[in-house]
Design an enzyme around this catalytic site. Structure first.
Site, PDB file in Angstrom:
ATOM      1  N   LYS A   9      31.137  39.610  38.693  1.00 38.01           N
ATOM      2  CA  LYS A   9      32.293  38.715  38.597  1.00 38.01           C
ATOM      3  C   LYS A   9      31.857  37.240  38.528  1.00 38.01           C
ATOM      4  CE  LYS A   9      35.204  41.903  41.327  1.00 38.01           C
ATOM      5  NZ  LYS A   9      36.132  41.968  42.492  1.00 38.01           N
ATOM      6  N   TYR A  49      43.198  44.738  35.554  1.00 37.06           N
ATOM      7  CA  TYR A  49      43.699  44.895  36.923  1.00 37.06           C
ATOM      8  C   TYR A  49      45.162  45.316  36.972  1.00 37.06           C
ATOM      9  CZ  TYR A  49      39.442  43.085  39.159  1.00 37.06           C
ATOM     10  OH  TYR A  49      38.159  42.915  39.621  1.00 37.06           O
ATOM     11  N   ASN A 112      33.925  39.129  46.022  1.00 37.02           N
ATOM     12  CA  ASN A 112      33.034  40.215  46.454  1.00 37.02           C
ATOM     13  C   ASN A 112      32.059  40.649  45.351  1.00 37.02           C
ATOM     14  OD1 ASN A 112      34.754  41.600  44.820  1.00 37.02           O
ATOM     15  ND2 ASN A 112      35.638  42.911  46.406  1.00 37.02           N
ATOM     16  N   HIS A 115      32.516  44.410  40.302  1.00 40.19           N
ATOM     17  CA  HIS A 115      33.518  45.452  40.085  1.00 40.19           C
ATOM     18  C   HIS A 115      32.821  46.725  39.626  1.00 40.19           C
ATOM     19  CE1 HIS A 115      37.000  47.648  38.514  1.00 40.19           C
ATOM     20  NE2 HIS A 115      36.215  47.954  37.500  1.00 40.19           N
ATOM     21  N   GLU A 126      38.305  51.573  31.160  1.00 39.43           N
ATOM     22  CA  GLU A 126      37.724  50.233  31.316  1.00 39.43           C
ATOM     23  C   GLU A 126      36.626  49.990  30.275  1.00 39.43           C
ATOM     24  OE1 GLU A 126      38.729  49.669  36.079  1.00 39.43           O
ATOM     25  OE2 GLU A 126      36.645  50.049  35.492  1.00 39.43           O
TER      26      GLU A 126
HETATM   27  P1  IDP Z   1      37.407  47.454  44.419  1.00 37.94           P
HETATM   28  O1  IDP Z   1      36.926  46.255  43.629  1.00 37.94           O
HETATM   29  O2  IDP Z   1      36.501  47.737  45.588  1.00 37.94           O
HETATM   30  O3  IDP Z   1      37.656  48.672  43.554  1.00 37.94           O
HETATM   31  P2  IDP Z   1      40.305  47.164  44.553  1.00 37.94           P
HETATM   32  O4  IDP Z   1      41.153  47.694  45.654  1.00 37.94           O
HETATM   33  O5  IDP Z   1      40.340  47.851  43.229  1.00 37.94           O
HETATM   34  O6  IDP Z   1      38.803  47.045  45.096  1.00 37.94           O
HETATM   35  O7  IDP Z   1      40.728  45.632  44.370  1.00 37.94           O
HETATM   36  C1  IDP Z   1      40.286  44.904  43.243  1.00 37.94           C
HETATM   37  C2  IDP Z   1      39.790  43.554  43.699  1.00 37.94           C
HETATM   38  O8  IDP Z   1      40.882  42.796  44.215  1.00 37.94           O
HETATM   39  C3  IDP Z   1      38.781  43.605  44.840  1.00 37.94           C
HETATM   40  O9  IDP Z   1      37.459  43.794  44.396  1.00 37.94           O
HETATM   41  C4  IDP Z   1      38.969  42.256  45.499  1.00 37.94           C
HETATM   42  O10 IDP Z   1      38.185  41.249  44.867  1.00 37.94           O
HETATM   43  C5  IDP Z   1      40.434  41.966  45.272  1.00 37.94           C
HETATM   44  N1  IDP Z   1      41.205  42.303  46.475  1.00 37.94           N
HETATM   45  C6  IDP Z   1      41.453  43.538  46.967  1.00 37.94           C
HETATM   46  N2  IDP Z   1      42.181  43.479  48.087  1.00 37.94           N
HETATM   47  C7  IDP Z   1      42.398  42.156  48.311  1.00 37.94           C
HETATM   48  C8  IDP Z   1      43.098  41.429  49.331  1.00 37.94           C
HETATM   49  O11 IDP Z   1      43.669  41.991  50.276  1.00 37.94           O
HETATM   50  N3  IDP Z   1      43.104  40.066  49.193  1.00 37.94           N
HETATM   51  C9  IDP Z   1      42.482  39.415  48.169  1.00 37.94           C
HETATM   52  N4  IDP Z   1      41.815  40.066  47.202  1.00 37.94           N
HETATM   53  C10 IDP Z   1      41.780  41.406  47.278  1.00 37.94           C
HETATM   54 MG    MG Z   2      39.091  48.979  42.090  1.00 43.16          MG
END
Ligand code: IDP
Ligand code: MG
Length: 138
Positions: A9, A49, A112, A115, A126
């Site tokens: 990212k 997303y 984080n 992805h 994707e």
């Molecule tokens: P993942 O990337 O581990 O699959 P997902 O639940 O698909 O996680 O969420 C997509 C992205 O959205 C996450 O990687 C994170 O950067 C962001 N995200 C998820 N939950 C939160 C939240 O509670 N607050 C802010 N950003 C979030």
């Molecule tokens: Mg995800």
């Protein structure tokens, strides 16, 4: 052989961690079959997303992912989803185990670093969204 869509990212590119992230998958023994640097459009980000459209963080997430270039990748290997998701670590880096990318290099859920597709079905969608067939090795 199974494939997954993996993305370093904007925070990863900004922090000069692209090589570190690519290197982890490479040294694990996975096969890189697609790779490009791309500054995602809003449309691409919103489609990617779309499953999170109703979440309170959706707008921030789209803003963030379109804020700079990302390294889009396709990796191939046996049990690719399990292997890559385990290497990436928990969504919230606070809960990510040491040894994972997020557990070693990140601390905030919004930034984080990486992805990874969460199922083979998602991966197929994707990969088709981010890459033309001609951009992938056979
Ligand atoms: P993942 O990337 O581990 O699959 P997902 O639940 O698909 O996680 O969420 C997509 C992205 O959205 C996450 O990687 C994170 O950067 C962001 N995200 C998820 N939950 C939160 C939240 O509670 N607050 C802010 N950003 C979030
Ligand atoms: Mg995800």
């Amino acid at each position: 052989m199974e494939r997954s869509f993996i993305m370093a990212k904007p925070d990863a590119v900004e922090r000069r961690l692209s090589a570190e992230i690519i290197g982890r998958f490479e040294t694990r023994g996975l096969r890189l079959v697609g790779l490009k640097l791309i500054h995602p459009s809003r449309e691409l980000a919103e489609t990617h997303y779309a499953v999170h459209r109703e979440r309170p963080f959706f707008n921030d997430l789209v803003e963030f992912i379109t804020s700079g270039p990302v390294v889009a990748m396709v990796w191939e290997g046996r049990d690719i989803i399990t292997v890559t998701r385990t290497m990436i670590g928990a969504t919230n880096p606070v809960n990510a185990a040491p040894g994972t990318i997020r557990g070693d290099l990140a601390i905030e859920v919004a930034t984080n670093l990486v992805h990874g597709s969460d199922s083979l079905e998602t991966a197929e969608k994707e990969i088709a969204l981010w890459f033309a067939p001609s951009e992938l090795l056979p």
